[in-house]
Design a protein around this motif. Structure first.
Motif, mmCIF file in Angstrom:
data_model
loop_
_atom_site.group_PDB
_atom_site.id
_atom_site.type_symbol
_atom_site.label_atom_id
_atom_site.label_comp_id
_atom_site.label_asym_id
_atom_site.label_seq_id
_atom_site.Cartn_x
_atom_site.Cartn_y
_atom_site.Cartn_z
ATOM 1 N N VAL A 157 -4.356 0.695 -1.690
ATOM 2 C CA VAL A 157 -4.069 -0.647 -1.202
ATOM 3 C C VAL A 157 -3.974 -1.602 -2.383
ATOM 4 O O VAL A 157 -4.938 -1.765 -3.143
ATOM 5 N N ARG A 158 -2.810 -2.226 -2.546
ATOM 6 C CA ARG A 158 -2.594 -3.172 -3.634
ATOM 7 C C ARG A 158 -2.892 -4.580 -3.145
ATOM 8 O O ARG A 158 -2.345 -5.037 -2.144
ATOM 9 N N THR A 159 -3.768 -5.259 -3.872
ATOM 10 C CA THR A 159 -4.139 -6.627 -3.527
ATOM 11 C C THR A 159 -3.996 -7.514 -4.756
ATOM 12 O O THR A 159 -3.839 -7.026 -5.884
ATOM 13 N N PHE B 20 0.843 -1.192 0.000
ATOM 14 C CA PHE B 20 0.000 0.000 0.000
ATOM 15 C C PHE B 20 0.882 1.246 0.000
ATOM 16 O O PHE B 20 2.061 1.208 0.376
ATOM 17 N N ASP B 21 0.288 2.338 -0.425
ATOM 18 C CA ASP B 21 0.931 3.649 -0.393
ATOM 19 C C ASP B 21 -0.015 4.600 0.321
ATOM 20 O O ASP B 21 -1.158 4.808 -0.119
ATOM 21 N N ALA B 22 0.456 5.153 1.435
ATOM 22 C CA ALA B 22 -0.372 6.066 2.221
ATOM 23 C C ALA B 22 0.109 7.494 2.038
ATOM 24 O O ALA B 22 1.310 7.761 1.961
ATOM 25 N N VAL C 50 -2.981 4.764 8.682
ATOM 26 C CA VAL C 50 -2.905 3.323 8.917
ATOM 27 C C VAL C 50 -3.048 3.044 10.409
ATOM 28 O O VAL C 50 -2.386 3.685 11.235
ATOM 29 N N LEU C 51 -3.915 2.087 10.746
ATOM 30 C CA LEU C 51 -4.156 1.731 12.136
ATOM 31 C C LEU C 51 -3.992 0.235 12.332
ATOM 32 O O LEU C 51 -4.119 -0.548 11.383
ATOM 33 N N LEU C 52 -3.728 -0.172 13.568
ATOM 34 C CA LEU C 52 -3.611 -1.583 13.924
ATOM 35 C C LEU C 52 -4.628 -1.932 15.002
ATOM 36 O O LEU C 52 -4.958 -1.104 15.852
ATOM 37 N N THR D 233 -6.110 -2.895 -7.172
ATOM 38 C CA THR D 233 -5.760 -1.816 -6.259
ATOM 39 C C THR D 233 -7.008 -1.033 -5.900
ATOM 40 O O THR D 233 -7.808 -0.684 -6.784
ATOM 41 N N VAL D 234 -7.180 -0.759 -4.617
ATOM 42 C CA VAL D 234 -8.310 0.028 -4.160
ATOM 43 C C VAL D 234 -7.791 1.283 -3.478
ATOM 44 O O VAL D 234 -6.699 1.285 -2.899
ATOM 45 N N ARG D 235 -8.587 2.320 -3.527
ATOM 46 C CA ARG D 235 -8.261 3.579 -2.866
ATOM 47 C C ARG D 235 -9.261 3.783 -1.730
ATOM 48 O O ARG D 235 -10.469 3.686 -1.930
ATOM 49 N N ALA D 236 -8.759 4.025 -0.532
ATOM 50 C CA ALA D 236 -9.605 4.209 0.633
ATOM 51 C C ALA D 236 -9.069 5.346 1.480
ATOM 52 O O ALA D 236 -7.910 5.753 1.347
ATOM 53 N N GLY D 237 -9.911 5.838 2.368
ATOM 54 C CA GLY D 237 -9.470 6.886 3.261
ATOM 55 C C GLY D 237 -8.529 6.363 4.334
ATOM 56 O O GLY D 237 -7.594 7.063 4.745
#
Length: 529
Positions: free
Chosen positions: A175-177, A166-168, A307-309, A181-185
């Motif tokens: 997010v690359r899967t 992913f690139d934040a 990015v959160l965990l 690739t999807v784009r999210a907040g």
């Protein structure tokens, strides 16, 4: 999407959740309940039925009650209790009066705790409501309940899809899967102890290295009659037989496994069980098995930008007591409403940072709790001497009550501003005059201003302008006549309370947790007289 190279539109998702275990599913449910567009990406093609944690604690049961899931959890417990009864009927020691035997109340380092020594009058046990009667819910069963819930809420789930990178940036995350690739907040890493999200984002993950090798499995055994039931300590390790047919657990103290990722075989399980039990047993089939260690680590922060965990991605430790599952559920309940408010633009400044501030201390405590168990499980003379002292303490009413309270998590609270004794605690399950309980009014995941009739006629006006962010319920309380009013966050924790008509601090609490009021909206009011 069938085309693995196809791109998804950049605005399709507010949040991507990596991992469809209990933590990821619970977080996705909380986000969807708050009207957030969420995608869950899971590398496994089917739900994981591997044996893991065997029970939920009080905060988890209360959380499920507040979302209307307690009946489903109670049904799981009923099925599992039938299996436990069948096991004890076959394997309990001769002469045991099962009807009058003391109720098992948990264990610390394999030392059992019994309910006949528990001081049930301790105030920390009070006011859990029906949630206090539900605990025997294994992780695999819990995951299926949450999967059904997520589906009902419209959560999109991609199974058999790898998160590859992913690139934040300041505006969101690409997010690359393996599916595109999807784009999210936002990206939430709920992808387990070896989290790809944590590694790629560069989270610090300090802690202590593993020193033991453990196995847990459900197997078919020949010679099982030679094994004791429950937790058993020997000169070569510790093993568990039960509490349902075929379940075994072994602990060896001569170092971590040589290959943590290798498949767990029947031969490996049989060798370990023979070594620690000394019994002539044979594992003829393996239904589910896992290998574990006492690796204990915790991310220094649970957030880096977008990015959160949560769950095991944020903290790992030995599985004794099933604390990891419950930590993850607590993380999801705490994070869900805060992240949703941030997505919707209603969060006050700094709200998302309170996630780490509130959850990190509880995670740190769990790591210490599990390390302490390993310390008194070791086979050295010093450890065994300490184990004897701990056993004596646990054999008292005070000791049993202390340990059970810790295991159940009834001590957990957040350090919130305010002087009322309930502030920062999970709200008691109040019984209202119309026959409903407080938990019944939290199913929609909204914050709640509860007017119990003694705080003055102006109380509902304080929520004016928060729209559906804060719902007002007017009720009479039959179980706590001294309370006048409560402000509950969406996770059910008390943000403000009063026993009189003094509303001092309410406006500050509303602003701290729910932002500035909007002149265009008003809170919806429900009567529960």
């Amino acid at each position: 999407m069938d085309d693995k190279t196809q791109e998804v539109r950049a605005t399709d998702y507010d949040v991507v959740v990596a991992g469809a275990g209990p933590t990821g599913l619970m977080l996705a449910c909380e986000l969807a309940l708050a009207g957030t567009a969420v995608l869950v990406v899971e590398r496994l093609p089917e739900p994981d039925r591997t044996i893991k944690a065997g029970a939920i604690n009080a905060p988890s049961a209360v959380a499920f009650d507040r979302r209307g899931l307690l009946p489903a959890m109670a049904a799981v417990q009923e099925r599992r209790l039938a299996e436990v009864t069948g096991f004890l009927r076959t394997h309990a020691p001769d002469g045991l009066d099962r009807k009058n035997a003391p109720k098992f109340a948990g264990h610390f380092a394999g030392i059992p705790l019994y309910g006949d020594l528990l001081d049930t009058s301790d105030p920390d046990f009070a006011h859990l409501g029906p949630a206090g009667d539900v605990g025997l819910v294994p992780q695999a069963d819990l995951e299926l309940v949450l999967l059904e819930r997520a589906t009902a809420l419209g959560v999109e789930l991609w199974r058999g899809v790898e998160l590859e990178g992913f690139d934040a940036d300041d505006a969101g995350v690409s997010v690359r899967t393996s599916r595109g690739t999807v784009r999210a907040g936002w990206l939430a890493g709920c992808d387990g102890g070896r989290s790809t999200v944590r590694r790629l984002a560069g989270f610090d993950f300090p802690g202590t290295a593993p020193e033991i090798t453990g196995h847990q499995a459900v197997v078919e055994l020949e010679g099982a009659e030679a094994l004791g039931a429950g937790w058993q300590g020997t000169d070569t390790g510790i093993y568990v037989h039960g509490p349902f047919p075929g379940r075994i657990l072994t602990v060896e103290f001569d170092g971590p496994p040589a290959d943590r990722d290798a498949p767990v075989t029947a031969e490996e399980l049989e060798t370990s069980l023979r070594k620690v039990s000394g019994a002539d047993v044979r594992v003829t089939a393996v239904h589910t098995a896992t290998r574990f260690t006492d690796n204990a680590r915790q991310a220094s922060t649970y957030r880096k930008g977008r990015v959160l965990l949560a769950g095991d991605a944020a903290h790992v430790h030995s599985p004794f007591g099933g604390q990891g599952l419950n930590l993850g559920i607590g993380d999801a309940m705490n994070l869900g409403w805060k992240l949703a408010a941030t997505v919707h633009g209603t969060a006050p400044e700094g709200l998302l940072d309170t996630y780490t501030a509130e959850r990190h201390p509880i995670g740190a405590w769990v790591l210490e709790w599990t390390r302490a168990q390993i310390a008194v499980m070791r086979l050295t003379p010093h450890a065994q001497a300490m184990r004897s002292v701990v056993r004596d303490l646990m054999g008292t009413v005070t000791g049993t009550t202390y340990f059970v309270k810790k295991i159940l998590g009834v001590w957990q609270r957040y350090d919130l501003p305010g002087d009322h004794p309930l502030t920062g605690h999970s709200a008691p399950d109040l019984v209202l005059a119309d026959g409903t309980r407080l938990a019944d009014h939290l199913h929609d995941g909204k914050a709640l201003l509860l007017d119990l009739g003694a705080a003055g006629p102006g109380l509902p006006d304080r929520a004016e302008g928060f729209g559906d962010r804060v719902r007002v319920v007017t009720a009479r309380c039959t179980s706590h006549p001294g309370l006048a009013a409560l402000l509950l966050r969406p996770d059910g924790f008390v943000a403000w309370a009063t026993d009189s008509d003094d509303l001092d601090g309410l406006d500050a609490a509303l602003g701290q947790w729910f932002g500035a009021p909007q002149p265009r909206g008003a809170s919806s009011t429900t009567a529960a007289e």
